[in-house]
Design a protein around this motif. Structure first.
Motif, PDB file in Angstrom:
ATOM      1  N   SER A  78       9.364  10.344   2.262  1.00  0.00           N
ATOM      2  CA  SER A  78       7.832  10.264   1.401  1.00  0.00           C
ATOM      3  C   SER A  78       8.037  11.340   0.409  1.00  0.00           C
ATOM      4  O   SER A  78       7.423  11.461  -1.367  1.00  0.00           O
ATOM      5  N   ASP A  85       1.401  -1.303   0.244  1.00  0.00           N
ATOM      6  CA  ASP A  85      -0.238   0.083   0.150  1.00  0.00           C
ATOM      7  C   ASP A  85       0.872   1.494   0.257  1.00  0.00           C
ATOM      8  O   ASP A  85       1.696   1.748   0.845  1.00  0.00           O
ATOM      9  N   ARG A 133      -0.019  11.934  -0.103  1.00  0.00           N
ATOM     10  CA  ARG A 133      -1.008  10.991  -0.200  1.00  0.00           C
ATOM     11  C   ARG A 133      -1.960  10.882  -1.045  1.00  0.00           C
ATOM     12  O   ARG A 133      -1.774  11.824  -2.218  1.00  0.00           O
ATOM     13  N   ILE A 134      -1.571   9.764  -1.938  1.00  0.00           N
ATOM     14  CA  ILE A 134      -1.692   9.101  -3.151  1.00  0.00           C
ATOM     15  C   ILE A 134      -3.180   8.700  -4.108  1.00  0.00           C
ATOM     16  O   ILE A 134      -3.745   7.131  -2.861  1.00  0.00           O
ATOM     17  N   ASN A 135      -4.111  10.008  -4.582  1.00  0.00           N
ATOM     18  CA  ASN A 135      -4.950   9.374  -4.744  1.00  0.00           C
ATOM     19  C   ASN A 135      -4.718   8.592  -5.985  1.00  0.00           C
ATOM     20  O   ASN A 135      -4.606   9.496  -6.727  1.00  0.00           O
ATOM     21  N   SER A 160       4.242   5.884   2.890  1.00  0.00           N
ATOM     22  CA  SER A 160       3.654   7.300   2.916  1.00  0.00           C
ATOM     23  C   SER A 160       3.727   7.973   4.185  1.00  0.00           C
ATOM     24  O   SER A 160       4.582   8.366   4.934  1.00  0.00           O
ATOM     25  N   ASN A 163       0.171   4.800   0.621  1.00  0.00           N
ATOM     26  CA  ASN A 163      -0.637   5.263   1.630  1.00  0.00           C
ATOM     27  C   ASN A 163       0.482   4.823   2.473  1.00  0.00           C
ATOM     28  O   ASN A 163       0.499   5.457   3.816  1.00  0.00           O
ATOM     29  N   GLN A 164       0.252   3.449   3.239  1.00  0.00           N
ATOM     30  CA  GLN A 164       0.600   2.904   4.065  1.00  0.00           C
ATOM     31  C   GLN A 164       2.130   3.039   3.819  1.00  0.00           C
ATOM     32  O   GLN A 164       2.781   3.642   5.266  1.00  0.00           O
TER      33      GLN A 164
END
Length: 267
Positions: A226, A201, A255-257, A206, A203-204
């Motif tokens: 990050s 993951d 945060r990656i979207n 990051s 985001n985890q």
């Protein structure tokens, strides 16, 4: 100057004449959390196995706590480093407390029995991982998240300086994933334990990492914080997807979207 707990220097690893890692380098400072990320088959788990001396390297060196890993005895490595991989299968009749006691093995001679110091450490590890009420339960009867905590408690009982984790959140639901990562973060901050873990993951990785190592096709393409690593360009090039990056999230960590498959990779 940051003291280096684990250093991999120009590692090459091949299976059946196929190169899995090519000039792999990573430099982990004492007390850091470093996550290794990358697509499936990129060499993440192979890197972890090499750094724990579970598989041989064809080229390069690994240094653990400043010493050449190949020159260290297995017992000394076990006293310094603990490694947990995805598949952990205890005997069906072992309790949590009995499992955690195994963590004391590297510190005992073959004829020595568990003493009061060992029991104190085992009790501490069980308490630290929130398993006091479950210590008499069979490990085989635990939920996925509880079982992962039991294995980490065993690792804590080793009193290692560094903990290596291969995809520790695999097979856990989202709540248990976050609970486990919070536990890992707490162990790092309260005990100063160095952590190296493979994560899927983004985001985890990051949020919970001090540094991130990105592997693609066996090659390290980025290594840094990050903020330095998690860019739209990296995610497009390595994962083949487009994304937006939100930098106003969790103390400034990106945060990656994810937005969809990159047109560049499909053309």
């Amino acid at each position: 100057m940051t003291y280096r707990m684990l250093k991999a220097q120009s590692l090459d690893i091949s299976y059946d004449h196929k190169k899995i890692l090519d000039n792999f380098k990573v430099d982990v400072g004492k007390g850091e959390i470093v996550s290794i990320i990358g697509p499936n088959g990129s060499g993440k788990s192979t890197a972890l196995k090499a750094m724990s001396r579970l598989i041989p390297v064809q080229k390069g060196k690994i240094f653990l706590d400043g010493k050449d890993l190949q020159l260290l005895g297995t017992k000394l490595i076990s006293q310094t480093m603990s490694v947990l991989f995805q598949s952990n299968e205890p005997p069906s009749d072992i309790t949590v407390e009995e499992l955690v006691k195994y963590g004391r093995t590297p510190h005992k001679k073959w004829y020595e029995r568990t003493n009061d110091e060992d029991l104190t450490i085992v009790e501490w590890a069980i308490e630290k991982t929130g398993l006091t009420l479950l210590k008499d339960r069979l490990v085989s009867s635990l939920s996925g998240g509880e079982a992962q905590r039991a294995w980490i408690a065993m690792s804590l009982a080793q009193r290692p300086k560094i903990l290596l984790l291969d995809e520790p959140t695999t097979y856990l639901d989202i709540a248990h994933q976050l609970q486990l990562l919070e536990l890992i973060h707490t162990l790092n901050r309260e005990l100063g334990m160095t952590i190296v873990m493979v994560l899927h993951d983004l985001n985890q990785a990051s949020i919970y990492s001090d540094k991130i190592c990105v592997i693609s096709k066996g090659i390290v393409v980025k290594y840094g914080t990050s903020e330095e690593v998690m860019t739209k360009e990296m995610i497009r090039d390595v994962y083949g997807v487009e994304c937006e990056i939100d930098t106003h999230f969790h103390h400034g960590k990106p945060r990656i979207n994810l937005m969809g498959i990159s047109r560049v990779t499909t053309q």
